[in-house]
Design an enzyme around this catalytic site. Structure first.
Site, PDB file in Angstrom:
ATOM      1  N   HIS A 151       0.819  -1.222   0.000  1.00 43.57           N
ATOM      2  CA  HIS A 151       0.000   0.000   0.000  1.00 43.57           C
ATOM      3  C   HIS A 151       0.848   1.265   0.000  1.00 43.57           C
ATOM      4  O   HIS A 151       0.351   2.339  -0.307  1.00 43.57           O
ATOM      5  CB  HIS A 151      -0.932  -0.009   1.218  1.00 43.57           C
ATOM      6  N   ASP A 359       3.417   9.372  -0.677  1.00 45.35           N
ATOM      7  CA  ASP A 359       2.244   8.592  -0.260  1.00 45.35           C
ATOM      8  C   ASP A 359       1.998   7.514  -1.305  1.00 45.35           C
ATOM      9  O   ASP A 359       2.072   7.792  -2.510  1.00 45.35           O
ATOM     10  CB  ASP A 359       1.017   9.518  -0.187  1.00 45.35           C
TER      11      ASP A 359
HETATM   12  C1  GDG Z   1      -2.106   3.652   3.411  1.00 53.08           C
HETATM   13  C2  GDG Z   1      -1.079   4.344   2.503  1.00 53.08           C
HETATM   14  C3  GDG Z   1      -2.771   4.330   0.665  1.00 53.08           C
HETATM   15  C4  GDG Z   1      -8.564   9.568   8.152  1.00 53.08           C
HETATM   16  N1  GDG Z   1      -8.935  10.260   9.249  1.00 53.08           N
HETATM   17  C5  GDG Z   1     -10.145   9.800   9.585  1.00 53.08           C
HETATM   18  C6  GDG Z   1     -10.507   8.803   8.688  1.00 53.08           C
HETATM   19  N2  GDG Z   1      -9.517   8.678   7.805  1.00 53.08           N
HETATM   20  C7  GDG Z   1      -9.550   7.743   6.671  1.00 53.08           C
HETATM   21  C8  GDG Z   1      -9.567   8.464   5.340  1.00 53.08           C
HETATM   22  C9  GDG Z   1      -9.022   7.389   4.404  1.00 53.08           C
HETATM   23  C10 GDG Z   1      -8.049   6.641   5.302  1.00 53.08           C
HETATM   24  O1  GDG Z   1      -8.413   6.932   6.653  1.00 53.08           O
HETATM   25  C11 GDG Z   1      -6.622   7.113   5.102  1.00 53.08           C
HETATM   26  O2  GDG Z   1      -6.159   6.583   3.902  1.00 53.08           O
HETATM   27  P1  GDG Z   1      -4.916   7.240   3.128  1.00 53.08           P
HETATM   28  O3  GDG Z   1      -4.838   6.584   1.811  1.00 53.08           O
HETATM   29  O4  GDG Z   1      -5.146   8.711   3.016  1.00 53.08           O
HETATM   30  O5  GDG Z   1      -3.624   7.046   4.027  1.00 53.08           O
HETATM   31  P2  GDG Z   1      -2.945   5.848   4.957  1.00 53.08           P
HETATM   32  O6  GDG Z   1      -3.720   5.636   6.197  1.00 53.08           O
HETATM   33  O7  GDG Z   1      -1.532   6.277   5.154  1.00 53.08           O
HETATM   34  O8  GDG Z   1      -3.044   4.520   4.057  1.00 53.08           O
HETATM   35  C12 GDG Z   1      -1.788   5.203   1.468  1.00 53.08           C
HETATM   36  C13 GDG Z   1      -3.670   3.534   1.593  1.00 53.08           C
HETATM   37  O9  GDG Z   1      -2.907   2.795   2.545  1.00 53.08           O
HETATM   38  C14 GDG Z   1      -4.552   2.559   0.791  1.00 53.08           C
HETATM   39  O10 GDG Z   1      -3.803   1.746  -0.044  1.00 53.08           O
HETATM   40  O11 GDG Z   1      -3.564   5.186  -0.129  1.00 53.08           O
HETATM   41  O12 GDG Z   1      -0.840   5.787   0.586  1.00 53.08           O
HETATM   42  O13 GDG Z   1      -0.174   5.155   3.266  1.00 53.08           O
HETATM   43  O14 GDG Z   1     -10.033   6.505   3.989  1.00 53.08           O
HETATM   44  O15 GDG Z   1     -10.879   8.915   5.047  1.00 53.08           O
HETATM   45  N3  GDG Z   1     -11.666   8.137   8.724  1.00 53.08           N
HETATM   46  C15 GDG Z   1     -12.526   8.456   9.729  1.00 53.08           C
HETATM   47  N4  GDG Z   1     -12.237   9.428  10.656  1.00 53.08           N
HETATM   48  C16 GDG Z   1     -11.075  10.115  10.625  1.00 53.08           C
HETATM   49  O16 GDG Z   1     -10.848  10.991  11.491  1.00 53.08           O
HETATM   50  N5  GDG Z   1     -13.691   7.817   9.802  1.00 53.08           N
END
Ligand code: GDG
Length: 469
Positions: A151, A359
């Protein structure tokens, strides 16, 4: 069978993120087993795996001994691999006993999995916690097709070389049948690493040979459930939580960031860009509010505590510098917000401000686009170094180290006329409707099924990666 560090167990304490939902759907469609860490640490030896069946899905979770957690999770996975794979060599802590603990936890998972596997099961392993799982399974005689999806970014060989034991981990990766990455660049780096650092040989069609093994390498950008998230956002728009935020803005434009509090997310530069905007473009003073939702993550690691202190100080200084008695520019929220409320906030925001220093993909960028009102969409300001920037070319793309450039991009986004906002959004949503979470998992599983233990071929699915050779 799906294997990931965190498991979407029903009634679990973690709110369902996009990824957990996507994996749950994969298992619901086909039936299967989801194996991972229970989230619990215990003193002394952990007991046997716990199993829970709901419909067609069986959840199997393992507790970790406190020392195993320290070495595997806090140590090698998040203290060594995470900074290395995000190109932050200065933040790496390496200890041999963490690597040993990491390998031991991979072995323990392998023993549990080997007992559960039937001969024709496909195994789909997720993320940097389990680089060595296939190797451990092969040692136990498992011949099933094993797929791995990373990821986060995969580093260039010159960076990976800094990791003691990198040869062993690369060789272990070749024990999978299929390695999936978010972007062309990640797949190319992995293939180059296999070639240059452990002598794998390209055998065409996105496949590499290492000793007896043939491993396929492919690009599978993670998507979201675009239409589902759009509906969630539209429904949430009139809800009490979102209305409360809307009223508090008193007509000001909302700039929104949503990230786990992590140094890869570029939060310091983001705050500096807000300060720069208010300094250089005083016309925006009192007319914008920047809201950052940043739930605390990995708070037990030193690097994360230091970052949090620095961010708190910077947000405080910027507010003190620009605030008036009835306006503060920055709202800094370390709480976790429910998913539906978050969708509504994203829809309300005039600008989605997403500035990671690196990212794998960044799902928030995709969620922001999906959440917009098609009649009056906001503008995504997105770091070029997010995997999502390869797909969302119509966003306002920025360099996350260029504070002045980010402030200029915010200025342009805030002033952007409706027709340009609509055109940019239409281009982005078209990509997201095509590249959904469902398509991501179907493509990966089809590619994994197309690899055969007998032939090792991955027919026709890996063309994008041909450039990697
Ligand atoms: C890894 C990789 C890759 C965030 N704050 C809250 C919340 N979130 C949710 C977001 C989103 C998820 O968490 C975060 O996903 P990201 O992709 O932005 O980042 P990582 O956690 O670092 O994820 C990344 C991912 O895996 C998938 O392959 O894209 O590059 O690092 O869905 O909305 N959700 C809630 N409350 C929050 O305060 N409910």
């Amino acid at each position: 069978m799906i294997v990931s560090n965190r498991v979407g167990t029903p009634g679990g304490t973690r709110t369902a993120g996009g990824l957990v939902v996507a994996l749950q759907d994969a298992l619901r469609d086909r039936g299967g087993v989801w194996v991972g860490w229970s989230g619990e640490t215990v003193q002394g030896e952990p007991g046997p795996a716990k199993s829970l069946r709901r419909g067609r899905i069986t959840y199997v979770t393992l507790d970790l001994a406190r020392e195993a957690y320290e070495a595997f999770y806090a140590g090698f996975a998040n203290g060594t691999l995470w900074p290395l794979f995000h190109y932050r060599l200065g933040l790496i802590a390496f200890r041999r006993r963490d690597l040993e603990g990491y390998l031991a936890v991979n072995e323990r998972f392998a023993r549990t999995i080997a007992e559960l596997l039937r001969p024709d099961d496909l195994v789909w392993v997720h993320d940097y916690h389990f680089l060595a799982l296939a190797a451990a399974l092969r040692r136990l005689g498992v011949a099933n097709r094993l797929g791995f999806f990373l990821h986060i970014p995969f580093p260039a060989p010159e960076v990976l070389r800094a990791l003691p034991g990198h040869e062993r981990l690369l060789r272990a990766l070749a024990d999978y049948d299929l390695l999936g990455f978010q972007t062309d660049s990640d797949a190319r780096c992995a293939a180059e690493g296999l070639e240059r650092l452990v002598g794998a040989e390209a055998v065409g069609e996105g496949r590499w040979r290492l000793g007896e093994r043939i491993v396929a390498v492919g690009v599978f950008p993670v998507g979201i459930e675009t239409d589902g998230f759009a509906r969630l956002a539209a429904r949430a728009a009139d809800g009490p939580e979102v209305s409360r935020l809307a009223e508090s803005l008193a007509g000001r434009a909302l700039i929104l960031g949503v990230d786990r509090l992590d140094y890869s997310k570029g939060l310091l530069g983001r705050l500096q860009a807000i300060a720069e905007l208010l300094e250089r473009r005083p016309q925006w003073r009192r007319r914008i509010t920047f809201l950052q939702i940043a739930p605390v993550s990995r708070g037990e690691l030193r690097q994360y505590r230091a970052l949090r202190a620095e961010l708190d100080a910077l947000a405080g200084r910027t507010n003190a510098r620009f605030a008036d008695v009835d306006w503060t520019p920055i709202r800094w929220v370390n709480r976790n917000v429910p998913r539906a409320v978050l969708a509504g906030y994203l829809r309300l925001a005039r600008v989605g401000f997403v500035t990671p220093l690196r990212d794998g993909m960044n799902l928030v960028a995709k969620e922001y686009v999906a959440a917009q009102d098609p009649e009056d969409p906001g503008v995504l300001v997105l770091s070029r170094l997010a995997g999502a920037a390869e797909e969302l070319r119509s966003a306002v793309l920025v360099d996350p180290l260029d504070v002045e450039g980010m402030a200029e991009a915010l200025d342009a986004a805030l002033a952007m006329p409706l027709d340009e906002r609509r055109a940019r959004w239409a281009a982005a949503i078209a990509v997201l409707r095509d590249h959904t979470a469902a398509r991501w998992r179907m493509r990966f599983l089809e590619a994994l099924e197309a690899t055969g233990p007998a032939t090792g071929t991955a027919a026709g699915v890996l063309t994008r990666c041909a450039a990697a050779t």
